[in-house]
Design an enzyme around this catalytic site. Structure first.
Site, mmCIF file in Angstrom:
data_model
loop_
_atom_site.group_PDB
_atom_site.id
_atom_site.type_symbol
_atom_site.label_atom_id
_atom_site.label_comp_id
_atom_site.label_asym_id
_atom_site.label_seq_id
_atom_site.Cartn_x
_atom_site.Cartn_y
_atom_site.Cartn_z
ATOM 1 C CE LYS A 1 63.130 14.325 60.477
ATOM 2 N NZ LYS A 1 62.863 15.554 59.728
ATOM 3 N N GLY B 1 67.543 21.309 64.642
ATOM 4 C CA GLY B 1 68.199 21.293 63.334
ATOM 5 C C GLY B 1 67.319 20.687 62.259
ATOM 6 C CB SER C 1 61.609 12.388 66.864
ATOM 7 O OG SER C 1 60.810 13.529 66.684
ATOM 8 C CB ALA C 2 66.475 10.225 67.779
ATOM 9 C CG ASP D 1 59.622 13.982 62.516
ATOM 10 O OD1 ASP D 1 58.844 13.729 61.576
ATOM 11 O OD2 ASP D 1 60.299 15.016 62.606
#
Ligand code: C5P
Length: 310
Positions: free
Chosen positions: A17, A106, A112-113, A145
């Protein structure tokens, strides 16, 4: 309990994101700052493959430096799998394979993904059958997140960034992302913001403990018009991130010279997100930045959250 566990592997893809807007308010007693943010999921993905196993294990592929991602219980995908097993009363395990494309540290929510993808993959592999709402609750316990990586699209985050509401976004936005090999520590950037605010002086109002995303940002997303959105891009953490990494400002200037509509540091950085008018504009910005020695990526958003493939 063995549930309806499958003997097949399950492959899930979840997006990274960017923060299109990030307002930072005051600091709560627990150290977390009040936020009002807009997340957009972009076409840079993490893939998680879950295979049946009696115990829990994880391998991570696609890393330049394998030491940057832990393979024990500090790994968010591993924690997600164990949390789901505990919540479901499942006594088996899983062998997780994570294929990374989102840069580590980054500010793009790669970890979180991984966690969101692991939840969806293990839910399918074990036949847990949890509702989306139940998975959301588990995701929120793993990190602020993670619920967004589950849902994807475009969403407003308030509270500490964890209270999510979908935002209507029409069309497609083209972004050029400039990632950095060297990450930036999120607590350092928030700490720098506090220090900069203190330096601004006692006369400044205390930052609020509750804040909203400005209406023009939401209108620009709804319009699908990149030029309107460009005018609304904003990040309260940018000055702090640039203080730590002055080269980020230079990257934004290079991007604007190359034809981007606008650019910001995404979240706590160091990823820089440059909004472009259309896919051709983004390709032009990408080629121009390559000539300056950078390694830019062309992505688009919004894209869906964690999904089973095949
Ligand atoms: O949620 P996450 O673990 O990514 O947060 C890392 C750190 O970032 C926190 O320990 C805190 O220092 C800072 N943070 C904050 N306010 C937020 C989110 C993060 O101060 N809303």
């Amino acid at each position: 309990m063995s549930l309806g566990s499958s003997s097949e592997s399950v492959h899930v893809r979840a997006p990274g994101k960017i923060n299109v807007y990030l307002g930072v308010g005051g600091r709560h007693d627990d150290g977390y700052h009040a936020l009002a943010t807009v997340f957009q999921a972009v076409s840079l993905y993490e893939d998680v493959i879950a295979r049946p196993s009696a115990g829990f294990s994880i391998v991570v592929k696609g890393l330049e430096d394998p030491s940057t991602v832990p393979l024990d219980d500090r790994n968010l995908a591993m924690r997600a799998a164990k949390l789901l097993a505990a919540a479901a009363g499942y006594d088996g395990g899983v062998a997780l394979e994570v294929r990374k494309s989102v840069p580590v540290a980054g500010g793009m929510g790669g970890g979180s993904a991984d966690a969101a993808a692991a939840l969806v993959a293990c839910d399918a592999l074990w036949g847990t059958g949890f509702s989306q709402a139940r998975l959301h609750d588990l995701a929120a316990r793993l990190g602020a997140d993670v619920p967004f990586a589950l849902h994807g699209g475009t969403a407003v985050g308030t509270g500490r960034g964890d209270q999510l509401n979908p935002a209507l976004a029409r069309g497609r936005f083209d972004w050029v992302l400039v990632t950095s090999e060297q990450g930036l520590s999120t607590p350092t950037v928030y700490g720098r913001l506090d220090a900069l605010r203190e330096e601004e002086g006692a006369l400044a109002d205390d930052p609020p403990l509750s804040l909203d995303v400005p209406i023009p940002v939401l209108q620009a997303l709804r319009s699908g018009d990149a030029e309107s959105l460009a005018e609304s891009l904003h990040n309260d953490l940018q000055a702090a991130a640039v203080h730590e990494r002055p080269d980020l400002e230079e990257t934004i200037v290079h991007g604007l010279r190359a034809g981007a509509l606008h650019g910001i540091v995404s979240g706590s950085g160091p990823t820089v997100a440059l909004l472009c008018a259309d896919p051709e504009g983004a390709q032009q910005v990408q080629s121009a930045l390559r000539e300056t020695g950078l390694d830019p990526l062309h992505v688009h958003g919004p894209v869906p959250g964690a999904r089973i493939l095949g």
